[in-house]
Write a protein that holds these residues in place. Structure first.
Motif, PDB file in Angstrom:
ATOM      1  N   THR A   1      -7.420  -0.034   5.136  1.00 25.33           N
ATOM      2  CA  THR A   1      -6.491  -0.626   4.161  1.00 25.33           C
ATOM      3  C   THR A   1      -5.809  -1.851   4.766  1.00 25.33           C
ATOM      4  OG1 THR A   1      -6.133   1.500   3.113  1.00 25.33           O
ATOM      5  CG2 THR A   1      -4.427  -0.163   2.755  1.00 25.33           C
TER       6      THR A   1
ATOM      7  N   GLU B   1      -9.696   0.149  -3.755  1.00 30.87           N
ATOM      8  CA  GLU B   1      -9.996  -1.297  -3.679  1.00 30.87           C
ATOM      9  C   GLU B   1      -9.729  -1.841  -2.283  1.00 30.87           C
ATOM     10  OE1 GLU B   1      -8.801  -4.533  -6.312  1.00 30.87           O
ATOM     11  OE2 GLU B   1      -8.583  -3.050  -7.893  1.00 30.87           O
TER      12      GLU B   1
ATOM     13  N   SER C   1      -0.435  -0.806  -4.716  1.00 34.15           N
ATOM     14  CA  SER C   1      -1.687  -0.095  -4.496  1.00 34.15           C
ATOM     15  C   SER C   1      -1.380   1.391  -4.360  1.00 34.15           C
ATOM     16  CB  SER C   1      -2.352  -0.606  -3.215  1.00 34.15           C
ATOM     17  OG  SER C   1      -3.372   0.289  -2.833  1.00 34.15           O
TER      18      SER C   1
ATOM     19  N   ILE D   1      -3.227  -1.624  -8.451  1.00 33.53           N
ATOM     20  CA  ILE D   1      -4.634  -1.463  -8.108  1.00 33.53           C
ATOM     21  C   ILE D   1      -4.840  -0.077  -7.506  1.00 33.53           C
ATOM     22  CG2 ILE D   1      -5.086  -3.929  -7.727  1.00 33.53           C
ATOM     23  CD1 ILE D   1      -4.919  -3.383  -4.688  1.00 33.53           C
TER      24      ILE D   1
ATOM     25  N   SER E   1       0.847  -1.200   0.000  1.00 34.02           N
ATOM     26  CA  SER E   1       0.000   0.000   0.000  1.00 34.02           C
ATOM     27  C   SER E   1       0.880   1.247   0.000  1.00 34.02           C
ATOM     28  CB  SER E   1      -0.938  -0.014   1.212  1.00 34.02           C
ATOM     29  OG  SER E   1      -0.186   0.040   2.406  1.00 34.02           O
TER      30      SER E   1
ATOM     31  N   ARG F   1      -6.068   2.442  -4.677  1.00 35.55           N
ATOM     32  CA  ARG F   1      -6.130   2.234  -3.236  1.00 35.55           C
ATOM     33  C   ARG F   1      -7.560   2.136  -2.715  1.00 35.55           C
ATOM     34  NH1 ARG F   1      -3.309   7.709  -1.429  1.00 35.55           N
ATOM     35  NH2 ARG F   1      -5.079   9.061  -1.074  1.00 35.55           N
TER      36      ARG F   1
END
Ligand code: NDP
Length: 330
Positions: free
Chosen positions: A229, A205, A182, A201, A158, A203
């Motif tokens: 997250t 998601e 992410s 992806i 992340s 973030r």
């Protein structure tokens, strides 16, 4: 060498309001310590952004020179391990929080907090990694210790376009992992692919309400965000996997449930860089020296002068800084 030097200084006035200035100081103003260092480079980390902008109580003594890391050359030492001319790095141990930190041309610190600058790095390269990069390495080492090898499956990171995230993407790709990055920033996709991300992806998601147990996607993860997250990363971790958590860019909270732990044997690995023992620091910096692709490192870092650290602080807190900011102090 002159005893006067420039430093970023955070002060508080009588009403408790915080001010930050670039100041001329003298070595007599420095705090106690057995090693005096000519600082060649520091860096701006998220925590420095919080300290300078006053957004969180990072600074616990005023006035304070912020800067949680530095690289430079020993000018004077009364510590048995260090001599004049030694090149050193310092990460954490409260510098920039309780002890004058790295955003200055000079520092005086406890020699026990220092590690040698690896021969393969310049001071600027070491600070291009800085505390964010060293923490990324600690996270990778935590996953490795847990047996999360590349053959176990993809890993997710992340805050991938931030400091810890950018370095983590590069390191894991270098080690042969399939990396999902992410990010909330569309414009960083090419940058993340160049660092080695094979999948990207948004973030969002990972920031929704999420299920207690989601589809098993990743063998492991590195999280800089906390909050939903981290909860969602845990719930999407494959059986026996692990997530290394080091940050709170989204939230200090953790709205998670125990299902991933008790039904899939997932582990949450806490990572702290500030008080990490010297043996771990030495291993992390040795691994960084061997693993870091120097051209990727150049692409993740931007160099700014000392005075610009002040205006860059709100930018890093807002999540607008891509990669790492090296602060030139020499
Ligand atoms: P950066 O500001 O460089 O990166 C943080 C990234 O997090 C941003 O770039 C953004 O990435 C992402 N982000 C921002 N807001 C949110 C949000 N609301 N939800 C999800 N993601 C978000 O900071 P650093 O990399 O220097 O530090 C990251 C975190 O790790 C910080 O919380 C810091 O305090 C912590 N840290 C902890 C250490 C420790 O010892 N435990 C040491 C070093 C750092 P994108 O735009 O790609 O989404």
């Amino acid at each position: 060498m002159s005893t006067s030097f420039k430093a970023v200084l955070i002060t508080k006035d009588d009403n408790g309001a915080q001010q930050v200035h670039l100041r001329e100081m003298t070595e007599a103003d420095l705090m106690d310590g057995d090693v005096t260092i000519a600082v060649a480079a520091s860096s701006l980390n998220y925590k420095d952004g919080l300290a300078i902008s006053g957004k969180a109580p990072v600074v616990r003594r005023f006035p304070m020179i912020p800067g949680i890391d530095l690289a430079g050359t020993v000018m004077r030492s009364a510590h048995p391990a260090w001599r004049e001319g030694d090149r050193v790095i310092l990460n954490g141990f409260g510098v920039g929080e309780t002890h004058y930190g790295g955003l200055a041309e000079r520092a005086r610190v406890n020699g026990d907090w220092l590690v040698p600058l690896p021969d393969g790095f310049t001071e600027a390269q070491a600070m291009a990694l800085g505390t964010a990069g060293y923490t990324a390495m600690l996270c990778v080492m935590a996953l490795e210790r847990h047996g999360i090898s590349p053959d176990r499956g993809p890993v997710v990171i992340s805050g991938a376009a931030g400091g810890v995230g950018s370095v983590a993407v590069g390191l894991l790709a270098e080690l042969g992992y399939e990396v999902t990055a992410s990010t909330g920033r569309l414009e960083t996709h090419d940058y993340l692919r160049e660092l080695g991300a094979s999948d990207i992806i948004h973030r969002e998601e990972l920031s929704g309400d999420g299920k207690p147990l989601a589809k098993e996607r990743w063998a492991g993860g590195i999280d800089v965000a906390g909050g939903r997250t981290l909860a969602n990363m845990l719930s999407a971790t494959r059986y026996g996997g692990a997530v290394a958590a080091c940050g709170l860019a989204e939230s200090m909270g953790l709205p998670a449930n125990v299902a991933p732990f008790i039904l899939r044997g997932v582990s949450l690995l806490g990572v702290d860089s500030v008080m990490a023992p010297v043996s771990l620091r030495l291993e992390a910096w040795r691994r960084l020296e061997n693993l870091t692709d120097r051209s990727k490192l150049a692409s993740v870092s931007t160099t700014i002068p000392l005075g610009m650290a002040i205006e860059s602080a709100p930018q890093i807190v807002a999540g607008n800084v891509r990669g790492r900011l090296v602060v030139e102090t020499g």
